[in-house]
Design a protein around this motif. Structure first.
Motif, mmCIF file in Angstrom:
data_model
loop_
_atom_site.group_PDB
_atom_site.id
_atom_site.type_symbol
_atom_site.label_atom_id
_atom_site.label_comp_id
_atom_site.label_asym_id
_atom_site.label_seq_id
_atom_site.Cartn_x
_atom_site.Cartn_y
_atom_site.Cartn_z
ATOM 1 N N LEU A 7 6.853 -91.515 -95.281
ATOM 2 C CA LEU A 7 7.708 -90.988 -96.349
ATOM 3 C C LEU A 7 6.805 -91.507 -97.860
ATOM 4 C CD1 LEU A 7 11.143 -92.194 -95.679
ATOM 5 C CD2 LEU A 7 9.805 -90.192 -94.857
ATOM 6 N N GLY A 8 6.192 -90.278 -98.474
ATOM 7 C CA GLY A 8 5.659 -90.368 -99.671
ATOM 8 C C GLY A 8 4.129 -90.402 -99.110
ATOM 9 N N CYS A 9 3.615 -89.634 -98.340
ATOM 10 C CA CYS A 9 2.308 -89.522 -97.565
ATOM 11 C C CYS A 9 1.112 -89.533 -98.524
ATOM 12 C CB CYS A 9 2.128 -88.830 -96.385
ATOM 13 S SG CYS A 9 2.149 -87.220 -96.745
ATOM 14 N N SER A 10 1.334 -88.838 -99.540
ATOM 15 C CA SER A 10 0.077 -88.061 -100.412
ATOM 16 C C SER A 10 -0.506 -87.341 -99.896
ATOM 17 C CB SER A 10 -0.530 -89.467 -101.097
ATOM 18 O OG SER A 10 -1.146 -89.038 -102.200
ATOM 19 N N SER A 11 -1.715 -87.195 -100.215
ATOM 20 C CA SER A 11 -2.704 -86.079 -99.586
ATOM 21 C C SER A 11 -4.174 -86.388 -99.579
ATOM 22 C CB SER A 11 -2.584 -84.586 -100.351
ATOM 23 O OG SER A 11 -2.882 -84.734 -101.263
ATOM 24 N N GLY A 12 -4.420 -87.743 -99.971
ATOM 25 C CA GLY A 12 -5.924 -88.105 -100.194
ATOM 26 C C GLY A 12 -6.451 -88.671 -98.749
ATOM 27 N N PRO A 13 -7.623 -89.327 -99.029
ATOM 28 C CA PRO A 13 -8.414 -90.028 -97.532
ATOM 29 C C PRO A 13 -7.722 -90.799 -96.986
ATOM 30 C CG PRO A 13 -9.174 -90.566 -99.635
ATOM 31 C CD PRO A 13 -8.045 -89.439 -99.827
ATOM 32 N N ASN A 14 -6.492 -91.404 -97.506
ATOM 33 C CA ASN A 14 -5.922 -92.723 -96.607
ATOM 34 C C ASN A 14 -4.506 -92.063 -96.212
ATOM 35 O OD1 ASN A 14 -7.964 -94.621 -97.364
ATOM 36 N ND2 ASN A 14 -6.589 -95.077 -99.369
ATOM 37 N N THR A 15 -4.141 -91.039 -96.014
ATOM 38 C CA THR A 15 -3.012 -90.327 -95.390
ATOM 39 C C THR A 15 -2.688 -90.808 -94.191
ATOM 40 O OG1 THR A 15 -3.082 -88.609 -96.963
ATOM 41 C CG2 THR A 15 -1.657 -88.262 -95.101
ATOM 42 N N PHE A 16 -3.717 -90.876 -93.169
ATOM 43 C CA PHE A 16 -3.714 -91.014 -91.760
ATOM 44 C C PHE A 16 -3.884 -92.613 -91.564
ATOM 45 C CE2 PHE A 16 -4.619 -86.438 -91.784
ATOM 46 C CZ PHE A 16 -3.513 -86.013 -91.001
ATOM 47 N N LEU A 17 -3.965 -93.452 -92.570
ATOM 48 C CA LEU A 17 -4.229 -94.905 -92.277
ATOM 49 C C LEU A 17 -2.942 -95.615 -91.890
ATOM 50 C CD1 LEU A 17 -6.549 -96.800 -92.241
ATOM 51 C CD2 LEU A 17 -6.100 -97.181 -94.774
ATOM 52 N N PRO A 18 -1.957 -95.308 -92.510
ATOM 53 C CA PRO A 18 -0.569 -95.991 -92.096
ATOM 54 C C PRO A 18 -0.447 -95.497 -90.770
ATOM 55 C CG PRO A 18 -0.201 -95.251 -94.166
ATOM 56 C CD PRO A 18 -1.540 -94.674 -94.034
ATOM 57 N N ASN A 50 5.879 -86.802 -95.111
ATOM 58 C CA ASN A 50 6.482 -86.371 -95.976
ATOM 59 C C ASN A 50 6.220 -86.627 -97.423
ATOM 60 O OD1 ASN A 50 9.168 -87.823 -97.838
ATOM 61 N ND2 ASN A 50 9.443 -85.815 -97.472
ATOM 62 N N ASP A 51 6.200 -85.869 -98.485
ATOM 63 C CA ASP A 51 6.204 -85.895 -99.663
ATOM 64 C C ASP A 51 6.844 -84.596 -100.476
ATOM 65 O OD1 ASP A 51 5.049 -86.783 -102.170
ATOM 66 O OD2 ASP A 51 3.274 -87.432 -101.147
ATOM 67 N N LEU A 52 6.755 -84.768 -101.570
ATOM 68 C CA LEU A 52 7.392 -83.818 -102.523
ATOM 69 C C LEU A 52 6.785 -82.322 -102.156
ATOM 70 C CD1 LEU A 52 7.844 -85.518 -105.913
ATOM 71 C CD2 LEU A 52 9.650 -85.256 -104.212
ATOM 72 N N PHE A 53 7.590 -81.271 -102.516
ATOM 73 C CA PHE A 53 7.197 -79.873 -102.186
ATOM 74 C C PHE A 53 5.798 -79.595 -102.979
ATOM 75 C CE2 PHE A 53 11.726 -79.674 -101.731
ATOM 76 C CZ PHE A 53 11.768 -79.136 -100.686
ATOM 77 N N SER A 54 5.465 -80.246 -103.909
ATOM 78 C CA SER A 54 4.344 -79.903 -104.797
ATOM 79 C C SER A 54 3.179 -80.640 -104.146
ATOM 80 C CB SER A 54 4.286 -80.404 -106.291
ATOM 81 O OG SER A 54 4.574 -81.947 -106.359
ATOM 82 N N ASN A 55 3.117 -81.519 -102.848
ATOM 83 C CA ASN A 55 1.994 -82.260 -102.201
ATOM 84 C C ASN A 55 1.198 -81.074 -101.799
ATOM 85 O OD1 ASN A 55 0.603 -84.549 -101.233
ATOM 86 N ND2 ASN A 55 1.248 -84.278 -99.403
ATOM 87 N N ASP A 56 -0.168 -81.441 -101.736
ATOM 88 C CA ASP A 56 -1.051 -80.659 -101.194
ATOM 89 C C ASP A 56 -1.209 -80.866 -99.653
ATOM 90 O OD1 ASP A 56 -3.351 -78.742 -100.479
ATOM 91 O OD2 ASP A 56 -4.479 -79.943 -101.969
ATOM 92 N N PHE A 57 -0.317 -80.325 -98.881
ATOM 93 C CA PHE A 57 -0.365 -80.597 -97.495
ATOM 94 C C PHE A 57 -1.384 -79.537 -96.846
ATOM 95 C CE2 PHE A 57 4.094 -81.333 -98.463
ATOM 96 C CZ PHE A 57 4.127 -82.601 -97.770
ATOM 97 N N ASN A 58 -1.964 -78.546 -97.442
ATOM 98 C CA ASN A 58 -3.082 -77.722 -96.598
ATOM 99 C C ASN A 58 -4.342 -78.616 -96.791
ATOM 100 O OD1 ASN A 58 -1.880 -75.382 -96.461
ATOM 101 N ND2 ASN A 58 -2.181 -74.798 -98.704
ATOM 102 N N THR A 59 -4.769 -79.743 -97.628
ATOM 103 C CA THR A 59 -5.599 -80.632 -97.437
ATOM 104 C C THR A 59 -5.373 -81.527 -96.174
ATOM 105 O OG1 THR A 59 -6.122 -80.630 -99.862
ATOM 106 C CG2 THR A 59 -6.651 -82.597 -98.640
ATOM 107 N N GLY A 89 9.955 -82.501 -99.072
ATOM 108 C CA GLY A 89 11.434 -82.776 -99.839
ATOM 109 C C GLY A 89 11.634 -84.370 -100.176
ATOM 110 N N SER A 90 12.471 -84.473 -100.816
ATOM 111 C CA SER A 90 12.574 -86.035 -101.405
ATOM 112 C C SER A 90 13.300 -86.822 -100.249
ATOM 113 C CB SER A 90 13.652 -85.618 -102.556
ATOM 114 O OG SER A 90 14.208 -87.040 -102.815
#
Length: 177
Positions: A7-18, A50-59, A89-90
């Motif tokens: 929850l709150g994954c973001s979209s940077g290079p560390n997204t898959f680390l957790p 999961n992250d907010l709708f504005s997250n860059d899921f394409n990246t 979503g929230s």
């Protein structure tokens, strides 16, 4: 099949680390229990980012091939299958069907509130709230007690909703970090 949510994954290079750490822990636990991995006993990981709708899921999705290749190289093909999907979503409300998650992770986003406390909103009807906190969206040394109370109430509402939502989504014996 194990459901894992970040929850709150973001979209940077560390997204898959957790997610990698969680899968490593599950693999280590299976090994410590003497459960051998074979093609017929592999675990399927259902990973929900999961992250907010504005997250860059394409990246995130564009980095999936490299993530999958790293998994195969580091853990071997018998490790299991990983199915990644996005759930925008929230996390202050329900996101998943009942009793589908085994592990929920949230580290860098859980401290964010769902909104500025209504009493401190910067709308014209509530301009007095903004004046109370001198236009800041955070608590400071100069914040009056009513500002602290407004943030405390908002945190209580948000965290209660977060916990109630996860209680419905996590399977019995599931974990949340």
């Amino acid at each position: 099949s194990m459901g894992i949510a970040d929850l709150g994954c973001s979209s940077g290079p560390n997204t898959f680390l957790p997610i990698s750490y969680i899968m490593d822990a599950i693999h280590a636990k299976r090994s410590s229990l003497g459960l051998q991995l074979s093609p017929s006993s592999t675990t399927e990981f259902r990973v929900y980012l999961n992250d907010l709708f504005s997250n860059d899921f394409n990246t995130i999705f564009m980095s999936l091939p490299a993530f999958y290749n790293n998994l195969k190289q580091e853990k071997g093909p018998e490790f299991g299958s990983v199915f990644v999907s996005a759930v925008p979503g929230s996390f202050h409300g329900r996101l998943f069907p009942a009793k589908t998650l085994h592990f929920v992770h949230s580290s860098c986003s859980i401290h964010w509130l769902s909104r500025v406390p209504p009493a401190l909103s910067n709308t014209p009807a509530e301009a007095a709230g903004s004046a109370l906190n001198k236009g800041k969206i955070y608590i400071s040394k100069t914040s009056p007690q009513c500002v602290l109370d407004a943030y405390s109430l908002q945190f209580h509402e948000d965290f209660s909703s977060f916990l109630k939502s996860r209680a419905e989504e996590v399977v019995g014996g599931g974990r949340m970090v």
